[in-house]
Each structure stands twice: as structure tokens, then as C-alpha cells.
Design an enzyme around this catalytic site. Structure first.
Site: not given
Ligand code: NAD
Length: 423
Positions: A67, A112-114
Site C-alpha cells: 500500500v 508505504a507498507k507491505g
């Protein structure tokens, strides 16, 4: 739909907390509804199925996410988490917090992050390598040194970053060190990155103690989580004279009223995989770690550990959020009523992304900085962010979390305003 529409925002969990924090900042800054709506939604989301050929030949399929919440101040930046608790809403919340964190310490990134919904402890190193490479190839179109730069988080480490860098580099046809941070130093990682988050948490904890006239040598602490953040935080706090009397991990908690020997305990955790069973400490209920009679607690594991159910039992004077989102919004209100100082995650644990930024700069320069230079620049950034937050909080009669979020949201909106809305 408005940013507070319950169809968009879940009614409990980290995303709800993140939205409530944004809404408070938007009210304070008198942000118009359209801009608030933009900031409430991620700019881009990718959800992928990640098939893994297991060592026994069977195939397992995992859900993966990336995201990207915001790009107004620069490329998206944020960690990659491997945990069965990962879901899209958690990743959305963590991505939003990354945007505010990067703005707060003034590094030129969005957020962001995943994550992959996988338990890394159930997999061999070769399975983790294959799942990482497949996930990387799935999200390849939306990452890159100028687009989105992953880093380690829960359940991932420098090996994970090396596999991502290699997979990305093979697709590009040349080595691209700037696509990830938190790489091994021998592959272009930064000296000081591995312990940067903990070093930053410790700087901020010591500043918070000084702000309350607490002498570190007369101070006790408990640390939840003994991973990349918790372990070195316990070590650095002890080195600063703080008596660390309890630490915990997912398997257990240990306590010693005389203070734990963190180096010795680390050796035990390396050998056994956990702090549990450490012979020079007493086993205690891990759920009590943040409620002990200590001066400072550092949640450094997962989100949502201080809640409406336990916040009134916190005895510490200061909570320093090493983890992202450990305090729910209800707990925040209870702790504020009790006079407990909560130093928010986007300030307290920003040392990691700060040195990630230094690593990215070094990749662009193709030049390695000394560890002394890295640590000194880190301390400068953390100290500046601390004074920004404390000054804003006292100027506006706000909590540190409200002040940190408002400062960060303002900076992101300013970047957006200067760039304008396309088309
Ligand atoms: P990690 O995987 O290295 O360590 C996590 C630790 O938490 C382990 O000791 C694990 O046993 C423990 N843990 C997991 N679930 C738990 C539970 N339910 N109760 C108690 N302990 C539990 O992860 P990390 O990188 O240290 O990340 C910890 C937190 O810090 C996360 O919230 C992460 O987002 C945040 N953070 C990490 C970094 C970084 O640079 N690694 C930077 C900023 C913020």
C-alpha cells in the site's frame, strides 16, 4: 463518501485509530474536506497472491499487499511485514503512519507498507527466499528507488532485503542498491541501520525522561518485544544507566528487580529463539509487561497492546512507542487522564526510516558514510523532531501524538499545495 464513512473505515483496529488521528489533525489545521478525503485514502494499493513451492514439493498460496499512502514529498517508503496478522487494513494504517513519520523527521519520502500473511517461523530459509522473490516479482511494477523503497519490519530482516534487491536487479539488468534499505552492509547497507530504530527510541526516551526531570540512573524500564527494535532498545537503555527490569517476546517474559543483563539475555535468546527460559530472571506473564511498576515502558512488538481494557493499569510515567500503533485511541485518552506521557510512534521509532534515508542517499552517492557520521546525523534529526513536537504541543495545548500528527499532516499538505492538483 466522507473520510469518516463507516463503510470505508473499520470500527476497530489500527486503521480506525489512524483515521481518528488524521481527523483530529484535520480539525486542528482546518483542512478542507476534499484534502482530508485525499489524505484518508491510499494513493495506490496492490494485493497479490503469492504461490510458494514448499520444500516437500507441495504448493501453498499466501496473500501479499503493498500500500502506497502518499507521494507528495517523495518516493513512498515503508517496511515489509511477514505475520499471519497481516491484512489490508493493517497495511493501510501502517502506510499512513509512514507518511506522517517521514514528514515529521523531514526526510523526502511519502509513506508505504507491505506485508505477506505468513508465519515466517514455519518456513525454512529457502522457502522464505522463494516467497520473497515471488512477492517481489508480483509488486515489481510499483517499487523502485524513485517509486517505493521497502525495508525490514516484523518477521523480515536484511536477508529479505538482499533477496528483494537481487530479484529487482535481475529484472532491471543491473544492480540497483537503492530499491531497498536495511540491506546487509556488504551489499551497500548503511553502517548503523540495524540498530537505528532502537538508537532513536533510546534518544527519545532519554529526552522524555529529561523533560520530566528523571535521572536515567534512577529509572526503571520494561520493554515488550525482543526483536530488531526491542532488543537493542533494552541494550541502549541499560547502557544509558536505566535499569531494565523486564523484557518479553511472543513466547514469554522475564523479570529481575536488580535489572537484567541484556547482553547475557541476548545470548540466551540467540541460542533458544526466545527470552523465555532465561535462568537469571523470573518468568512472568507476558501480558503484564506494560503494567509493571516501572518508570518507563517501551512497547516494541505489535499494535493494539495498550487498550481500554488495560490502560488504567499502567503504572509507568512514560510510554515510548517503539512499535507502530501500540496504543489504541481509547487507551490514549485513558493514559492522558492519568497523566502518563505517551511519546508517539511516528516520533519515537522514526530513527529506522531516518537511517534508511541515509542508506538511500549513500546508494545514490555510491559512497559509504562512517558509523559515527550516521549516528551523529541520526541524533540531530531525532532531537530536532523532538523539539518540534514538544514546542508545538506546548504552544497548542495538545498531546505529543496530536502535535506530531498535526505537524506532519501540515507538511504533507504544504507539499501537495505547492505541487497543485493534477490535472
Ligand atoms: P521483529 O520481528 O524483529 O520483532 C518483533 C518482536 O515482537 C519479537 O521479539 C516477537 O517475539 C515479539 N512479538 C511478536 N508478537 C508479539 C505479541 N503478540 N506479544 C509480545 N511480543 C510479540 O520486529 P521489529 O522490526 O522489532 O518490529 C517491532 C515493531 O517496531 C513493529 O511494530 C514495527 O512496525 C516497529 N518498527 C520497526 C522498525 C524497524 O526498523 N525494524 C522501525 C520502526 C518501527
Amino acid at each position: 463518501m466522507t473520510p469518516t464513512d463507516s463503510a470505508v473505515i473499520p470500527t476497530a483496529g489500527p486503521l480506525e485509530d489512524a483515521h481518528a488521528q488524521l481527523a483530529a489533525a484535520a480539525r486542528h489545521l482546518q483542512v478542507n474536506e476534499g484534502i482530508h478525503e485525499m489524505l484518508a485514502r491510499p494513493r495506490r494499493e496492490m494485493q497479490v497472491s503469492v504461490p510458494l513451492r514448499r520444500d516437500d514439493g507441495s504448493i501453498a498460496v499466501y496473500e501479499g499487499f503493498r500500500v502506497q499512502h502518499n507521494f507528495s514529498r517523495g518516493p513512498a517508503k515503508g517496511g515489509l511485514r511477514y505475520s499471519t496478522a497481516v491484512d489490508l487494513d493493517e497495511v493501510r494504517a501502517l502506510a499512513m503512519w509512514m507518511t506522517w513519520k517521514c514528514a515529521l523527521v523531514d526526510v523526502p519520502y511519502g509513506g508505504a507498507k507491505g506485508g505477506i500473511a505468513i508465519e515466517p517461523r514455519d518456513h525454512s530459509a529457502s522457502e522464505l527466499e522463494r516467497v520473497t522473490r515471488r512477492y517481489t516479482s508480483e509488486i515489481l511494477p510499483i517499487i523502485g528507488p524513485e517509486v517505493d523503497v521497502p525495508a525490514p519490519d516484523i518477521g523480515t530482516d536484511e536477508h529479505t532485503m538482499a533477496w528483494i534487491m537481487d530479484t529487482y536487479s535481475i529484472a532491471m539488468g543491473h544492480t540497483v542498491p537503492g530499491v531497498v534499505t536495511g540491506k546487509p552492509v556488504s551489499l551497500g547497507g548503511s553502517l548503523g541501520r540495524a540498530s537505528a530504530t532502537s538508537r532513536g527510541v533510546t534518544h527519545i526516551a532519554l529526552l522524555a525522561m529529561a523533560g520530566r526531570d528523571m535521572d536515567p540512573h534512577q529509572t526503571t524500564a520494561a520493554v515488550q518485544g525482543f526483536g530488531k527494535v526491542g532488543r537493542d532498545t533494552a541494550r541502549f537503555l541499560a547502557a544509558a544507566g536505566v535499569k531494565v527490569i523486564a523484557v518479553s517476546d511472543v513466547d514469554g517474559a522475564v523479570y529481575s528487580e536488580h535489572g537484567l543483563d541484556i547482553t547475557h539475555l541476548s545470548d540466551h535468546a540467540d541460542e533458544t529463539g526466545s527470552v523465555a527460559g532465561y535462568e537469571h530472571g523470573e518468568a512472568i506473564d507476558p501480558r503484564s509487561i506494560l503494567l509493571l511498576d516501572v518508570d518507563v515502558v517501551v512497547p516494541a512488538a505489535v499494535e493494539g497492546v495498550l487498550t481500554a481494557d488495560n490502560a488504567d493499569k499502567v503504572q509507568a510515567r512514560i510510554v515510548v512507542e517503539g512499535a507502530n500503533g501500540p496504543t489504541t485511541k481509547d487507551a490514549d485518552a485513558i493514559l492522558a487522564d492519568k497523566g502518563v506521557l505517551v511519546v508517539p510512534d511516528i516520533l519515537a521509532n522514526a530513527g529506522g526510516v531516518t537511517v534508511s534515508y541515509f542508506e538511500w542517499v549513500q546508494a545514490h552517492q555510491a559512497f559509504q558514510w562512517s558509523e559515527t557520521e550516521v549516528n551523529s546525523r541520526l541524533e540531530d534529526k531525532m532531537t530536532k523532531a523532538w523539539h518540534d513536537v514538544v514546542g508545538y504541543a506546548s504552544g497548542h495545548g495538545m498531546s505529543y501524538r496530536e502535535a506530531a500528527t498535526a505537524l506532519a499532516v501540515h507538511r504533507v499538505i504544504e507539499a501537495h499545495r505547492l505541487r497543485g492538483l493534477y490535472p
